[in-house]
Design a protein around this motif. Sequence first.
Motif, PDB file in Angstrom:
ATOM      1  N   ALA A  56     -15.197  76.150 -59.319  1.00  0.00           N
ATOM      2  CA  ALA A  56     -13.792  76.576 -59.238  1.00  0.00           C
ATOM      3  C   ALA A  56     -13.541  77.350 -57.939  1.00  0.00           C
ATOM      4  N   VAL A  57     -14.491  78.234 -57.588  1.00  0.00           N
ATOM      5  CA  VAL A  57     -14.319  79.002 -56.346  1.00  0.00           C
ATOM      6  C   VAL A  57     -14.389  78.053 -55.131  1.00  0.00           C
ATOM      7  N   ALA A  58     -15.299  77.096 -55.214  1.00  0.00           N
ATOM      8  CA  ALA A  58     -15.413  76.134 -54.088  1.00  0.00           C
ATOM      9  C   ALA A  58     -14.128  75.309 -53.962  1.00  0.00           C
ATOM     10  N   ALA A  59     -13.545  74.935 -55.103  1.00  0.00           N
ATOM     11  CA  ALA A  59     -12.301  74.156 -55.063  1.00  0.00           C
ATOM     12  C   ALA A  59     -11.177  74.985 -54.438  1.00  0.00           C
ATOM     13  N   ALA A  60     -11.114  76.262 -54.823  1.00  0.00           N
ATOM     14  CA  ALA A  60     -10.076  77.135 -54.259  1.00  0.00           C
ATOM     15  C   ALA A  60     -10.284  77.303 -52.760  1.00  0.00           C
ATOM     16  N   ARG A  61     -11.556  77.407 -52.345  1.00  0.00           N
ATOM     17  CA  ARG A  61     -11.857  77.557 -50.905  1.00  0.00           C
ATOM     18  C   ARG A  61     -11.428  76.313 -50.129  1.00  0.00           C
ATOM     19  N   SER A  62     -11.718  75.134 -50.694  1.00  0.00           N
ATOM     20  CA  SER A  62     -11.385  73.941 -49.892  1.00  0.00           C
ATOM     21  C   SER A  62      -9.878  73.663 -49.904  1.00  0.00           C
ATOM     22  N   ALA A  63      -9.170  74.193 -50.923  1.00  0.00           N
ATOM     23  CA  ALA A  63      -7.701  73.985 -50.944  1.00  0.00           C
ATOM     24  C   ALA A  63      -6.961  74.978 -50.046  1.00  0.00           C
ATOM     25  N   LEU A  64      -7.658  76.059 -49.655  1.00  0.00           N
ATOM     26  CA  LEU A  64      -6.959  77.142 -48.948  1.00  0.00           C
ATOM     27  C   LEU A  64      -6.328  76.732 -47.609  1.00  0.00           C
ATOM     28  N   PRO A  65      -7.055  76.041 -46.705  1.00  0.00           N
ATOM     29  CA  PRO A  65      -6.462  75.783 -45.385  1.00  0.00           C
ATOM     30  C   PRO A  65      -5.119  75.054 -45.474  1.00  0.00           C
ATOM     31  N   ALA A  66      -5.026  74.055 -46.358  1.00  0.00           N
ATOM     32  CA  ALA A  66      -3.768  73.310 -46.456  1.00  0.00           C
ATOM     33  C   ALA A  66      -2.688  74.152 -47.150  1.00  0.00           C
ATOM     34  N   TRP A  67      -3.084  74.863 -48.225  1.00  0.00           N
ATOM     35  CA  TRP A  67      -2.083  75.609 -48.992  1.00  0.00           C
ATOM     36  C   TRP A  67      -1.492  76.753 -48.175  1.00  0.00           C
ATOM     37  N   LYS A  68      -2.315  77.410 -47.390  1.00  0.00           N
ATOM     38  CA  LYS A  68      -1.775  78.581 -46.682  1.00  0.00           C
ATOM     39  C   LYS A  68      -0.863  78.179 -45.520  1.00  0.00           C
ATOM     40  N   THR A  69      -0.941  76.895 -45.120  1.00  0.00           N
ATOM     41  CA  THR A  69      -0.044  76.462 -44.050  1.00  0.00           C
ATOM     42  C   THR A  69       1.165  75.680 -44.589  1.00  0.00           C
ATOM     43  N   THR A  70       1.290  75.550 -45.917  1.00  0.00           N
ATOM     44  CA  THR A  70       2.535  74.973 -46.440  1.00  0.00           C
ATOM     45  C   THR A  70       3.672  75.917 -46.077  1.00  0.00           C
ATOM     46  N   SER A  71       4.872  75.381 -45.987  1.00  0.00           N
ATOM     47  CA  SER A  71       5.994  76.267 -45.656  1.00  0.00           C
ATOM     48  C   SER A  71       6.281  77.161 -46.859  1.00  0.00           C
ATOM     49  N   ALA A  72       6.837  78.327 -46.544  1.00  0.00           N
ATOM     50  CA  ALA A  72       7.162  79.271 -47.625  1.00  0.00           C
ATOM     51  C   ALA A  72       8.159  78.620 -48.586  1.00  0.00           C
ATOM     52  N   SER A  73       9.051  77.786 -48.075  1.00  0.00           N
ATOM     53  CA  SER A  73      10.043  77.191 -48.978  1.00  0.00           C
ATOM     54  C   SER A  73       9.380  76.164 -49.901  1.00  0.00           C
ATOM     55  N   GLU A  74       8.327  75.499 -49.395  1.00  0.00           N
ATOM     56  CA  GLU A  74       7.607  74.561 -50.266  1.00  0.00           C
ATOM     57  C   GLU A  74       6.915  75.333 -51.402  1.00  0.00           C
ATOM     58  N   ARG A  75       6.299  76.459 -51.052  1.00  0.00           N
ATOM     59  CA  ARG A  75       5.639  77.255 -52.102  1.00  0.00           C
ATOM     60  C   ARG A  75       6.670  77.799 -53.090  1.00  0.00           C
ATOM     61  N   ALA A  76       7.847  78.188 -52.553  1.00  0.00           N
ATOM     62  CA  ALA A  76       8.909  78.689 -53.437  1.00  0.00           C
ATOM     63  C   ALA A  76       9.334  77.590 -54.419  1.00  0.00           C
TER      64      ALA A  76
END
Length: 476
Positions: free
Chosen positions: A45-65
Amino acid sequence: MTNSHYIAGRWVEGQSSDCISVNDPALGQPFAEFMAASVAQVDQAVAAARSALPAWKTTSASERAAYLRGFAEQLGQRREALITLQMRNNGKPRHEAEIDLDDAIATFGYYAELAEQLPAKNRDVPLAAPGFTARTRLEPVGVVGLIVPWNFPLVTSAWKLAPALAAGCTVVLKPSEVTPLIEQAYGQIADALGLPAGVLNIVNGKAETGAALSNHNGLDKLSFTGSNSVGSQVMRSASAQCRPVTLELGGKSAIVVFDDCDIDQAVEWIVAGISWNAGQMCSATSRLLVQDGIADALLPRLQAALENLRVGNPLTEEVDMGPLTSQAQWLKVASYFATAREEGLQCLAGGKALDRDGWFVSPTLYTDVPKHSRLWTEEIFGPVLCARRFASEEQAIAEANDSRFGLVATVCSADLDRAERVADALEVGHVWINSVQAVFVETSWGGTKGSGIGRELGPWGLSAYQSVKHVTRCLA
Ligand code: NAD
Protein backbone atom coordinates in the motif's frame (compact mmCIF):
# COMPACT_ATOMS: atom_id res chain seq x y z
CA MET A 1 -16.94 -9.79 2.70
CA THR A 2 -13.42 -11.02 2.04
CA ASN A 3 -11.86 -8.40 -0.23
CA SER A 4 -11.51 -5.82 2.48
CA HIS A 5 -8.31 -3.96 1.66
CA TYR A 6 -7.94 -1.43 -1.12
CA ILE A 7 -4.38 -1.39 -2.45
CA ALA A 8 -3.17 0.17 -5.70
CA GLY A 9 -6.76 0.52 -6.95
CA ARG A 10 -7.72 -3.12 -6.31
CA TRP A 11 -9.73 -4.86 -3.61
CA VAL A 12 -7.75 -7.70 -2.09
CA GLU A 13 -8.14 -10.32 0.62
CA GLY A 14 -6.15 -9.92 3.83
CA GLN A 15 -3.07 -12.14 4.01
CA SER A 16 -2.44 -11.90 7.75
CA SER A 17 -3.40 -14.83 9.97
CA ASP A 18 -5.29 -12.40 12.20
CA CYS A 19 -9.08 -12.45 11.84
CA ILE A 20 -11.12 -9.30 12.41
CA SER A 21 -14.64 -9.76 13.82
CA VAL A 22 -17.09 -6.96 13.19
CA ASN A 23 -19.69 -6.72 15.95
CA ASP A 24 -23.18 -5.42 16.55
CA PRO A 25 -22.72 -3.92 20.04
CA ALA A 26 -26.46 -3.83 20.74
CA LEU A 27 -26.49 -7.64 20.52
CA GLY A 28 -22.89 -8.28 21.53
CA GLN A 29 -22.54 -10.52 18.47
CA PRO A 30 -20.42 -10.53 15.31
CA PHE A 31 -22.03 -9.97 11.92
CA ALA A 32 -18.95 -10.09 9.66
CA GLU A 33 -15.36 -11.20 9.72
CA PHE A 34 -12.32 -11.07 7.49
CA MET A 35 -8.56 -11.44 7.56
CA ALA A 36 -6.40 -8.44 8.44
CA ALA A 37 -3.83 -7.01 6.04
CA SER A 38 -0.36 -8.48 6.44
CA VAL A 39 2.79 -6.44 6.97
CA ALA A 40 3.69 -7.20 3.32
CA GLN A 41 0.36 -5.72 2.24
CA VAL A 42 1.07 -2.56 4.22
CA ASP A 43 4.35 -2.38 2.27
CA GLN A 44 2.43 -2.77 -0.98
CA ALA A 45 0.00 0.00 0.00
CA VAL A 46 2.83 2.40 0.85
CA ALA A 47 4.62 1.51 -2.39
CA ALA A 48 1.41 2.14 -4.35
CA ALA A 49 0.99 5.54 -2.70
CA ARG A 50 4.63 6.37 -3.48
CA SER A 51 4.32 5.50 -7.15
CA ALA A 52 1.04 7.45 -7.48
CA LEU A 53 2.51 10.58 -5.89
CA PRO A 54 4.39 12.22 -8.82
CA ALA A 55 1.31 12.27 -11.06
CA TRP A 56 -1.19 13.14 -8.31
CA LYS A 57 0.76 16.05 -6.91
CA THR A 58 0.99 17.65 -10.35
CA THR A 59 -2.75 17.38 -11.11
CA SER A 60 -4.36 20.79 -11.17
CA ALA A 61 -5.97 21.96 -7.96
CA SER A 62 -9.30 22.17 -9.78
CA GLU A 63 -9.00 18.53 -10.86
CA ARG A 64 -8.40 17.49 -7.25
CA ALA A 65 -11.33 19.68 -6.17
CA ALA A 66 -13.57 17.83 -8.66
CA TYR A 67 -12.60 14.49 -7.11
CA LEU A 68 -13.34 15.85 -3.63
CA ARG A 69 -16.77 17.06 -4.74
CA GLY A 70 -17.26 13.58 -6.18
CA PHE A 71 -16.54 12.09 -2.75
CA ALA A 72 -19.15 14.40 -1.20
CA GLU A 73 -21.76 13.46 -3.81
CA GLN A 74 -21.06 9.76 -3.61
CA LEU A 75 -21.28 9.77 0.17
CA GLY A 76 -24.74 11.30 -0.26
CA GLN A 77 -25.71 8.57 -2.72
CA ARG A 78 -24.77 5.91 -0.12
CA ARG A 79 -26.70 7.72 2.60
CA GLU A 80 -29.03 5.02 3.91
CA ALA A 81 -26.43 2.24 3.79
CA LEU A 82 -23.86 4.34 5.65
CA ILE A 83 -26.33 5.48 8.30
CA THR A 84 -27.47 1.90 8.91
CA LEU A 85 -23.92 0.58 9.10
CA GLN A 86 -22.94 3.19 11.70
CA MET A 87 -26.06 2.32 13.74
CA ARG A 88 -25.29 -1.38 13.51
CA ASN A 89 -21.53 -1.34 14.03
CA ASN A 90 -21.06 1.77 16.24
CA GLY A 91 -24.40 1.63 18.06
CA LYS A 92 -25.11 5.25 17.10
CA PRO A 93 -28.69 6.55 17.29
CA ARG A 94 -30.00 7.38 13.81
CA HIS A 95 -29.85 11.17 14.22
CA GLU A 96 -26.20 10.95 15.28
CA ALA A 97 -25.33 8.68 12.35
CA GLU A 98 -26.98 11.21 10.04
CA ILE A 99 -25.00 14.09 11.51
CA ASP A 100 -21.74 12.16 11.06
CA LEU A 101 -22.51 11.50 7.41
CA ASP A 102 -23.41 15.16 6.82
CA ASP A 103 -20.19 16.23 8.54
CA ALA A 104 -18.13 13.99 6.24
CA ILE A 105 -19.94 15.38 3.18
CA ALA A 106 -19.38 18.97 4.34
CA THR A 107 -15.68 18.23 4.93
CA PHE A 108 -15.10 17.03 1.36
CA GLY A 109 -17.05 20.02 0.00
CA TYR A 110 -15.05 22.47 2.12
CA TYR A 111 -11.64 21.12 1.11
CA ALA A 112 -12.73 21.12 -2.54
CA GLU A 113 -13.15 24.89 -2.15
CA LEU A 114 -9.80 25.26 -0.41
CA ALA A 115 -8.13 23.20 -3.14
CA GLU A 116 -9.47 25.61 -5.75
CA GLN A 117 -7.93 28.53 -3.86
CA LEU A 118 -4.49 26.90 -3.78
CA PRO A 119 -3.01 28.43 -6.97
CA ALA A 120 -3.61 31.92 -5.53
CA LYS A 121 -1.59 31.00 -2.43
CA ASN A 122 1.55 30.49 -4.51
CA ARG A 123 2.57 34.14 -4.72
CA ASP A 124 5.44 36.58 -4.62
CA VAL A 125 6.84 37.57 -1.25
CA PRO A 126 7.69 41.29 -0.89
CA LEU A 127 11.33 41.69 0.26
CA ALA A 128 12.82 44.69 2.08
CA ALA A 129 16.28 43.92 0.62
CA PRO A 130 16.88 45.07 -2.98
CA GLY A 131 18.24 42.78 -5.71
CA PHE A 132 16.15 39.69 -5.00
CA THR A 133 12.69 38.33 -5.68
CA ALA A 134 11.05 35.55 -3.75
CA ARG A 135 7.96 33.45 -4.22
CA THR A 136 6.11 30.86 -2.12
CA ARG A 137 5.08 27.39 -3.24
CA LEU A 138 2.82 25.25 -1.07
CA GLU A 139 3.69 21.66 -1.89
CA PRO A 140 2.17 18.40 -0.68
CA VAL A 141 4.03 16.74 2.18
CA GLY A 142 4.10 13.52 0.16
CA VAL A 143 2.95 10.02 1.14
CA VAL A 144 0.98 10.11 4.38
CA GLY A 145 -0.21 7.38 6.72
CA LEU A 146 -3.57 7.99 8.38
CA ILE A 147 -4.52 5.95 11.46
CA VAL A 148 -7.96 6.46 12.97
CA PRO A 149 -10.13 5.19 15.86
CA TRP A 150 -13.65 3.78 15.92
CA ASN A 151 -15.81 6.43 17.57
CA PHE A 152 -16.49 8.66 14.52
CA PRO A 153 -15.11 6.55 11.66
CA LEU A 154 -16.68 8.41 8.73
CA VAL A 155 -15.85 11.81 10.18
CA THR A 156 -12.33 11.29 11.50
CA SER A 157 -11.26 9.73 8.22
CA ALA A 158 -12.88 12.55 6.21
CA TRP A 159 -11.03 15.15 8.33
CA LYS A 160 -7.75 13.54 7.23
CA LEU A 161 -8.50 12.25 3.73
CA ALA A 162 -10.09 15.39 2.30
CA PRO A 163 -7.29 17.87 3.18
CA ALA A 164 -4.56 15.33 2.35
CA LEU A 165 -5.97 14.70 -1.14
CA ALA A 166 -6.65 18.43 -1.61
CA ALA A 167 -3.01 19.22 -0.82
CA GLY A 168 -1.83 16.66 -3.41
CA CYS A 169 -0.70 13.95 -1.00
CA THR A 170 -1.27 10.24 -1.56
CA VAL A 171 -2.46 8.24 1.41
CA VAL A 172 -2.63 4.90 3.21
CA LEU A 173 -5.59 4.82 5.60
CA LYS A 174 -5.75 2.35 8.52
CA PRO A 175 -9.28 2.32 9.98
CA SER A 176 -10.00 0.89 13.42
CA GLU A 177 -10.44 -2.87 13.65
CA VAL A 178 -13.63 -2.16 15.65
CA THR A 179 -15.38 -0.38 12.76
CA PRO A 180 -13.49 -1.51 9.64
CA LEU A 181 -16.40 -1.66 7.18
CA ILE A 182 -17.49 1.97 7.26
CA GLU A 183 -14.41 3.48 5.64
CA GLN A 184 -14.59 0.91 2.85
CA ALA A 185 -17.05 3.39 1.36
CA TYR A 186 -14.09 5.68 0.67
CA GLY A 187 -12.41 2.94 -1.40
CA GLN A 188 -15.64 2.16 -3.23
CA ILE A 189 -16.06 5.86 -4.00
CA ALA A 190 -12.46 6.09 -5.24
CA ASP A 191 -13.32 3.23 -7.62
CA ALA A 192 -16.54 4.85 -8.75
CA LEU A 193 -14.82 8.18 -9.43
CA GLY A 194 -11.86 6.62 -11.22
CA LEU A 195 -9.41 8.12 -8.72
CA PRO A 196 -5.96 7.14 -10.03
CA ALA A 197 -4.77 3.85 -8.54
CA GLY A 198 -2.60 4.22 -5.44
CA VAL A 199 -3.76 7.74 -4.50
CA LEU A 200 -5.96 6.27 -1.76
CA ASN A 201 -5.15 2.91 -0.17
CA ILE A 202 -6.97 1.28 2.75
CA VAL A 203 -5.43 -1.44 4.92
CA ASN A 204 -7.47 -2.94 7.73
CA GLY A 205 -6.07 -4.56 10.82
CA LYS A 206 -5.30 -4.30 14.50
CA ALA A 207 -2.28 -2.93 16.37
CA GLU A 208 0.19 -4.94 14.27
CA THR A 209 -1.10 -3.38 11.04
CA GLY A 210 -1.13 0.09 12.61
CA ALA A 211 2.44 -0.36 13.85
CA ALA A 212 3.57 -1.63 10.44
CA LEU A 213 2.21 1.59 8.94
CA SER A 214 3.44 4.01 11.60
CA ASN A 215 6.94 2.41 11.59
CA HIS A 216 7.13 2.37 7.79
CA ASN A 217 10.11 4.22 6.38
CA GLY A 218 8.27 4.95 3.13
CA LEU A 219 6.02 7.60 4.68
CA ASP A 220 6.63 11.35 4.69
CA LYS A 221 4.15 12.01 7.50
CA LEU A 222 1.82 10.18 9.87
CA SER A 223 -1.47 11.60 11.11
CA PHE A 224 -2.94 9.71 14.04
CA THR A 225 -6.17 9.99 16.00
CA GLY A 226 -6.61 7.74 19.01
CA SER A 227 -5.53 7.08 22.55
CA ASN A 228 -2.58 8.68 24.31
CA SER A 229 -0.87 5.34 24.88
CA VAL A 230 -0.84 4.44 21.18
CA GLY A 231 -0.20 8.10 20.22
CA SER A 232 2.97 7.99 22.25
CA GLN A 233 4.16 4.88 20.34
CA VAL A 234 3.30 6.55 17.05
CA MET A 235 5.30 9.60 18.12
CA ARG A 236 8.29 7.40 19.00
CA SER A 237 8.18 5.88 15.49
CA ALA A 238 8.03 9.35 13.98
CA SER A 239 10.90 10.55 16.14
CA ALA A 240 13.05 7.56 15.14
CA GLN A 241 12.72 8.73 11.54
CA CYS A 242 12.61 12.50 12.27
CA ARG A 243 9.28 12.63 10.49
CA PRO A 244 6.37 15.00 11.14
CA VAL A 245 3.35 13.72 13.01
CA THR A 246 -0.10 15.06 13.81
CA LEU A 247 -1.67 13.60 16.97
CA GLU A 248 -5.32 13.96 17.95
CA LEU A 249 -5.52 12.31 21.35
CA GLY A 250 -7.70 12.05 24.40
CA GLY A 251 -9.48 14.55 26.61
CA LYS A 252 -11.06 15.10 30.01
CA SER A 253 -12.91 18.26 29.24
CA ALA A 254 -14.77 20.61 31.55
CA ILE A 255 -18.23 22.11 31.27
CA VAL A 256 -18.45 25.19 33.51
CA VAL A 257 -21.94 26.23 34.56
CA PHE A 258 -22.35 29.63 36.25
CA ASP A 259 -25.30 30.34 38.50
CA ASP A 260 -26.92 32.84 36.12
CA CYS A 261 -27.79 30.04 33.66
CA ASP A 262 -31.24 28.88 32.68
CA ILE A 263 -31.23 25.53 34.47
CA ASP A 264 -33.20 23.55 31.88
CA GLN A 265 -30.99 24.80 29.10
CA ALA A 266 -27.85 24.02 31.10
CA VAL A 267 -29.11 20.49 31.81
CA GLU A 268 -29.67 19.95 28.09
CA TRP A 269 -26.09 21.01 27.28
CA ILE A 270 -24.58 18.93 30.08
CA VAL A 271 -26.51 15.81 29.04
CA ALA A 272 -25.58 16.22 25.36
CA GLY A 273 -21.91 16.68 26.27
CA ILE A 274 -21.77 13.31 28.05
CA SER A 275 -24.38 11.12 26.32
CA TRP A 276 -23.71 11.90 22.66
CA ASN A 277 -22.12 8.78 21.10
CA ALA A 278 -22.62 7.19 24.54
CA GLY A 279 -19.89 9.49 25.84
CA GLN A 280 -17.31 7.91 23.53
CA MET A 281 -16.00 11.27 22.39
CA CYS A 282 -12.54 12.69 22.81
CA SER A 283 -14.43 15.95 23.39
CA ALA A 284 -16.93 14.63 25.96
CA THR A 285 -17.41 17.30 28.62
CA SER A 286 -17.07 14.76 31.40
CA ARG A 287 -16.03 17.12 34.21
CA LEU A 288 -18.96 19.27 35.34
CA LEU A 289 -18.02 22.38 37.32
CA VAL A 290 -21.19 23.91 38.71
CA GLN A 291 -21.34 27.14 40.70
CA ASP A 292 -22.54 26.94 44.33
CA GLY A 293 -25.60 29.13 43.76
CA ILE A 294 -27.17 26.83 41.16
CA ALA A 295 -25.81 23.39 42.15
CA ASP A 296 -28.58 22.28 44.53
CA ALA A 297 -31.28 23.09 41.99
CA LEU A 298 -29.42 21.77 38.97
CA LEU A 299 -28.12 18.40 40.14
CA PRO A 300 -31.53 16.74 40.81
CA ARG A 301 -32.77 17.89 37.41
CA LEU A 302 -29.62 16.57 35.81
CA GLN A 303 -30.11 13.26 37.59
CA ALA A 304 -33.69 13.03 36.25
CA ALA A 305 -32.62 13.96 32.72
CA LEU A 306 -29.92 11.27 32.68
CA GLU A 307 -32.30 8.66 34.11
CA ASN A 308 -34.91 9.55 31.48
CA LEU A 309 -32.60 9.02 28.52
CA ARG A 310 -33.90 6.21 26.33
CA VAL A 311 -31.05 3.70 26.07
CA GLY A 312 -31.43 0.86 23.59
CA ASN A 313 -30.74 -0.73 20.23
CA PRO A 314 -30.78 2.03 17.60
CA LEU A 315 -31.82 -0.43 14.88
CA THR A 316 -35.00 -1.52 16.63
CA GLU A 317 -35.94 1.23 19.11
CA GLU A 318 -36.29 5.03 19.31
CA VAL A 319 -33.25 5.85 21.42
CA ASP A 320 -31.31 8.79 22.80
CA MET A 321 -28.24 6.66 23.50
CA GLY A 322 -27.04 3.35 22.12
CA PRO A 323 -24.61 0.77 23.52
CA LEU A 324 -20.88 1.24 23.92
CA THR A 325 -19.23 0.27 20.65
CA SER A 326 -17.01 -2.57 21.82
CA GLN A 327 -16.86 -5.12 24.59
CA ALA A 328 -13.42 -3.79 25.54
CA GLN A 329 -14.89 -0.32 26.05
CA TRP A 330 -17.81 -1.77 28.04
CA LEU A 331 -15.39 -3.61 30.34
CA LYS A 332 -13.29 -0.46 30.72
CA VAL A 333 -16.29 1.66 31.72
CA ALA A 334 -17.46 -1.08 34.12
CA SER A 335 -14.01 -1.01 35.73
CA TYR A 336 -14.50 2.72 36.46
CA PHE A 337 -17.86 1.92 38.11
CA ALA A 338 -15.96 -0.52 40.35
CA THR A 339 -13.32 2.13 41.12
CA ALA A 340 -16.06 4.62 41.99
CA ARG A 341 -17.54 2.11 44.45
CA GLU A 342 -14.10 1.46 45.97
CA GLU A 343 -13.51 5.21 46.29
CA GLY A 344 -16.94 5.65 47.88
CA LEU A 345 -18.08 8.22 45.31
CA GLN A 346 -21.62 9.54 45.59
CA CYS A 347 -23.60 8.17 42.63
CA LEU A 348 -26.69 10.19 41.69
CA ALA A 349 -27.52 8.26 38.51
CA GLY A 350 -26.44 5.02 36.79
CA GLY A 351 -23.13 3.56 37.87
CA LYS A 352 -23.87 0.15 36.37
CA ALA A 353 -24.13 -1.90 33.21
CA LEU A 354 -27.66 -2.54 31.94
CA ASP A 355 -29.10 -5.97 32.60
CA ARG A 356 -29.67 -6.93 28.97
CA ASP A 357 -27.75 -8.40 26.03
CA GLY A 358 -25.25 -6.11 24.36
CA TRP A 359 -22.75 -3.62 25.70
CA PHE A 360 -25.03 -1.13 27.43
CA VAL A 361 -24.36 1.02 30.47
CA SER A 362 -26.55 3.55 32.28
CA PRO A 363 -25.86 7.27 31.89
CA THR A 364 -23.99 8.02 35.10
CA LEU A 365 -23.49 10.97 37.43
CA TYR A 366 -21.09 11.14 40.39
CA THR A 367 -21.11 14.27 42.54
CA ASP A 368 -18.57 16.02 44.76
CA VAL A 369 -15.84 13.90 43.18
CA PRO A 370 -12.45 14.56 44.80
CA LYS A 371 -9.83 16.15 42.57
CA HIS A 372 -7.48 13.22 43.08
CA SER A 373 -10.07 10.59 42.05
CA ARG A 374 -9.17 8.58 38.95
CA LEU A 375 -12.69 9.30 37.72
CA TRP A 376 -11.95 13.04 37.80
CA THR A 377 -8.54 12.84 36.13
CA GLU A 378 -8.70 9.97 33.60
CA GLU A 379 -10.49 9.72 30.27
CA ILE A 380 -13.23 7.10 30.72
CA PHE A 381 -14.77 7.29 27.24
CA GLY A 382 -18.31 6.46 28.29
CA PRO A 383 -21.44 8.25 29.58
CA VAL A 384 -19.89 8.93 32.98
CA LEU A 385 -20.15 12.47 34.30
CA CYS A 386 -18.27 13.68 37.38
CA ALA A 387 -19.33 16.88 39.12
CA ARG A 388 -17.68 19.36 41.49
CA ARG A 389 -18.89 22.69 42.84
CA PHE A 390 -17.04 26.00 42.62
CA ALA A 391 -17.45 29.40 44.22
CA SER A 392 -15.67 31.93 41.98
CA GLU A 393 -14.74 32.43 38.34
CA GLU A 394 -11.05 32.12 39.27
CA GLN A 395 -11.65 28.79 40.97
CA ALA A 396 -13.62 27.48 37.97
CA ILE A 397 -10.79 28.41 35.58
CA ALA A 398 -8.13 26.89 37.84
CA GLU A 399 -10.05 23.60 38.24
CA ALA A 400 -10.91 23.37 34.55
CA ASN A 401 -7.24 23.90 33.63
CA ASP A 402 -6.01 21.42 36.24
CA SER A 403 -5.76 18.52 33.78
CA ARG A 404 -3.05 16.89 31.72
CA PHE A 405 -5.44 17.14 28.75
CA GLY A 406 -6.53 20.29 26.91
CA LEU A 407 -8.95 19.41 24.15
CA VAL A 408 -12.20 21.39 24.58
CA ALA A 409 -14.43 23.08 27.14
CA THR A 410 -17.95 24.47 27.39
CA VAL A 411 -18.86 27.64 29.30
CA CYS A 412 -22.50 28.28 30.21
CA SER A 413 -23.40 31.77 31.47
CA ALA A 414 -25.90 34.52 30.75
CA ASP A 415 -23.05 37.03 31.23
CA LEU A 416 -21.38 36.93 27.84
CA ASP A 417 -18.46 39.14 28.88
CA ARG A 418 -17.66 36.66 31.61
CA ALA A 419 -18.13 33.70 29.28
CA GLU A 420 -15.70 35.21 26.75
CA ARG A 421 -13.20 36.02 29.53
CA VAL A 422 -13.33 32.45 30.83
CA ALA A 423 -13.06 31.07 27.28
CA ASP A 424 -9.85 33.07 26.79
CA ALA A 425 -8.40 31.71 30.04
CA LEU A 426 -9.07 28.03 29.34
CA GLU A 427 -6.05 25.97 28.20
CA VAL A 428 -7.79 24.03 25.42
CA GLY A 429 -8.06 23.94 21.63
CA HIS A 430 -11.77 24.74 21.32
CA VAL A 431 -14.31 26.41 23.64
CA TRP A 432 -18.08 26.41 23.20
CA ILE A 433 -20.06 29.23 24.82
CA ASN A 434 -23.69 28.35 25.54
CA SER A 435 -23.60 25.44 23.13
CA VAL A 436 -22.10 22.01 23.10
CA GLN A 437 -20.16 19.85 20.64
CA ALA A 438 -20.89 22.17 17.69
CA VAL A 439 -18.04 21.51 15.26
CA PHE A 440 -17.88 23.48 12.03
CA VAL A 441 -15.51 22.55 9.25
CA GLU A 442 -14.20 26.13 9.04
CA THR A 443 -12.99 26.10 12.67
CA SER A 444 -9.99 24.19 13.99
CA TRP A 445 -9.94 20.87 15.83
CA GLY A 446 -7.18 19.70 18.15
CA GLY A 447 -5.84 20.12 21.63
CA THR A 448 -3.18 21.57 23.88
CA LYS A 449 -1.10 19.73 26.50
CA GLY A 450 -1.67 15.93 26.41
CA SER A 451 -4.49 16.18 23.87
CA GLY A 452 -2.18 16.24 20.91
CA ILE A 453 -0.02 18.02 18.39
CA GLY A 454 -1.39 20.01 15.47
CA ARG A 455 -4.84 20.96 14.25
CA GLU A 456 -7.37 19.48 11.87
CA LEU A 457 -10.18 21.24 9.98
CA GLY A 458 -10.17 24.77 8.60
CA PRO A 459 -7.12 26.03 6.72
CA TRP A 460 -4.96 24.53 9.49
CA GLY A 461 -6.14 21.06 8.49
CA LEU A 462 -4.88 21.67 4.95
CA SER A 463 -1.56 23.15 6.15
CA ALA A 464 -0.96 19.90 8.03
CA TYR A 465 -0.46 18.21 4.64
CA GLN A 466 1.57 20.98 3.03
CA SER A 467 5.22 21.87 2.95
CA VAL A 468 6.22 25.52 2.40
CA LYS A 469 8.90 26.15 -0.20
CA HIS A 470 10.37 29.53 -1.06
CA VAL A 471 12.19 30.25 -4.29
CA THR A 472 14.51 33.25 -4.01
CA ARG A 473 16.15 34.64 -7.13
CA CYS A 474 19.07 37.08 -7.38
CA LEU A 475 18.31 39.78 -9.94
CA ALA A 476 21.95 40.69 -10.60
P1 NAD B 1 -6.51 3.43 19.97
O1 NAD B 1 -5.35 4.33 20.21
O2 NAD B 1 -6.60 2.17 20.69
O3 NAD B 1 -6.57 3.04 18.41
C1 NAD B 1 -6.53 4.03 17.41
C2 NAD B 1 -5.99 3.40 16.13
O4 NAD B 1 -4.62 3.03 16.33
C3 NAD B 1 -6.73 2.13 15.70
O5 NAD B 1 -6.84 2.13 14.29
C4 NAD B 1 -5.78 1.03 16.18
O6 NAD B 1 -5.88 -0.17 15.44
C5 NAD B 1 -4.43 1.68 15.93
N1 NAD B 1 -3.34 1.12 16.72
C6 NAD B 1 -3.41 0.36 17.85
N2 NAD B 1 -2.17 0.06 18.29
C7 NAD B 1 -1.29 0.63 17.42
C8 NAD B 1 0.13 0.70 17.35
N3 NAD B 1 0.90 0.12 18.25
N4 NAD B 1 0.68 1.43 16.35
C9 NAD B 1 -0.08 2.07 15.44
N5 NAD B 1 -1.44 2.03 15.44
C10 NAD B 1 -2.04 1.31 16.43
O7 NAD B 1 -7.81 4.34 20.19
P2 NAD B 1 -9.33 3.93 20.09
O8 NAD B 1 -9.69 3.10 21.27
O9 NAD B 1 -9.60 3.39 18.74
O10 NAD B 1 -10.05 5.38 20.19
C11 NAD B 1 -10.31 6.02 21.39
C12 NAD B 1 -9.29 7.10 21.66
O11 NAD B 1 -9.22 8.01 20.57
C13 NAD B 1 -9.67 7.95 22.85
O12 NAD B 1 -8.55 8.18 23.67
C14 NAD B 1 -10.15 9.26 22.23
O13 NAD B 1 -10.05 10.39 23.06
C15 NAD B 1 -9.27 9.34 21.03
N6 NAD B 1 -9.86 10.23 20.02
C16 NAD B 1 -9.35 11.49 19.84
C17 NAD B 1 -9.92 12.36 18.93
C18 NAD B 1 -9.40 13.76 18.72
O14 NAD B 1 -9.77 14.39 17.74
N7 NAD B 1 -8.57 14.30 19.61
C19 NAD B 1 -11.02 11.92 18.16
C20 NAD B 1 -11.51 10.65 18.35
C21 NAD B 1 -10.92 9.80 19.29
